[in-house]
Scaffold this motif. Sequence first.
Motif, PDB file in Angstrom:
ATOM      1  N   GLY A 152     -43.282 -37.966 -13.327  1.00  0.00           N
ATOM      2  CA  GLY A 152     -44.033 -37.522 -14.489  1.00  0.00           C
ATOM      3  C   GLY A 152     -45.408 -38.162 -14.529  1.00  0.00           C
ATOM      4  N   THR A 153     -46.253 -37.660 -15.396  1.00  0.00           N
ATOM      5  CA  THR A 153     -47.606 -38.189 -15.549  1.00  0.00           C
ATOM      6  C   THR A 153     -47.964 -38.230 -17.028  1.00  0.00           C
ATOM      7  N   PHE A 154     -48.932 -39.055 -17.358  1.00  0.00           N
ATOM      8  CA  PHE A 154     -49.571 -39.017 -18.671  1.00  0.00           C
ATOM      9  C   PHE A 154     -50.966 -39.595 -18.523  1.00  0.00           C
ATOM     10  N   GLY A 155     -51.814 -39.323 -19.507  1.00  0.00           N
ATOM     11  CA  GLY A 155     -53.187 -39.820 -19.466  1.00  0.00           C
ATOM     12  C   GLY A 155     -54.147 -38.823 -20.076  1.00  0.00           C
ATOM     13  N   GLY A 165     -38.823 -41.763 -13.296  1.00  0.00           N
ATOM     14  CA  GLY A 165     -37.849 -42.118 -14.315  1.00  0.00           C
ATOM     15  C   GLY A 165     -36.546 -41.377 -14.120  1.00  0.00           C
ATOM     16  N   PRO A 166     -35.582 -41.672 -14.962  1.00  0.00           N
ATOM     17  CA  PRO A 166     -34.271 -41.025 -14.844  1.00  0.00           C
ATOM     18  C   PRO A 166     -34.254 -39.675 -15.563  1.00  0.00           C
ATOM     19  N   SER A 167     -33.587 -38.706 -14.981  1.00  0.00           N
ATOM     20  CA  SER A 167     -33.441 -37.416 -15.663  1.00  0.00           C
ATOM     21  C   SER A 167     -32.464 -37.543 -16.829  1.00  0.00           C
ATOM     22  N   PRO A 199     -38.615 -43.346 -21.175  1.00  0.00           N
ATOM     23  CA  PRO A 199     -38.401 -44.330 -20.109  1.00  0.00           C
ATOM     24  C   PRO A 199     -39.136 -43.927 -18.840  1.00  0.00           C
ATOM     25  N   HIS A 200     -39.912 -44.853 -18.301  1.00  0.00           N
ATOM     26  CA  HIS A 200     -40.656 -44.548 -17.077  1.00  0.00           C
ATOM     27  C   HIS A 200     -40.999 -45.841 -16.341  1.00  0.00           C
TER      28      HIS A 200
END
Length: 222
Positions: A152-155, A165-167, A199-200
């Motif tokens: 995943g990404t964020f920003g 992270g966990p599915s 969670p990541h």
Amino acid sequence: LLLRRLRAAAAAAAQSPLHRSSMLARPLAFASGLFMLLLLARRVAGWRRPPPARLQCTAEPVSPSAVSVATTPKVEKVHHSAVALVPPDACWPPIQEARYDLRDRGVYRWPPHINLLYPFAPPGQPMAAALMRLAPMAAAFEPFELALDTLGTFGGRHRGVLWVGPSDSSRLVALQSALQAAAPEYNDQQRVGGGGFVPHMTLSHFDSLQEAETARSQLAPH
């Protein structure tokens, strides 16, 4: 009475030789009379002056909640401590290899981890007091396994993060909720972003979200 005396003094002065021989007596008598009138006026005003008014103050009742907010000290949080889930040493090699390949800026600052409470209390007495509240909550959970199988990404325009992270994150979300309930002042993981706790484990930092998305697309097939 004062006016009568002033008139008698003026009449006597008009008949005296000094008055007829010098014109200085008139302005002098006038000035003396004016001074006496001013003095009398001040005294009369002082006798008639009303007593000074008393100041009256009223105060509105203060609610207990307002007092508690004003007197409660602000909790100190630092960004160099965290309550985090760190994988066993046997799981490090593939994670660290990915971080090195992606040139993660935090690879030498942080081990592989999933933040549960961050930022956290500074080292010393504040951290010790917080950990005493958290230890019973953590001990109440049975050990469980996680599979880091989701990217995943964020920003935004000037910052990007690529993470894994966990599915199935239900157990981890429950653990984080229990810890935060024991130390509610460290609520940034749920509060920041408005989407709750996600969670990541960070793999790398980038200058923009677009760069993080590009790295994600390149890493996904592997």
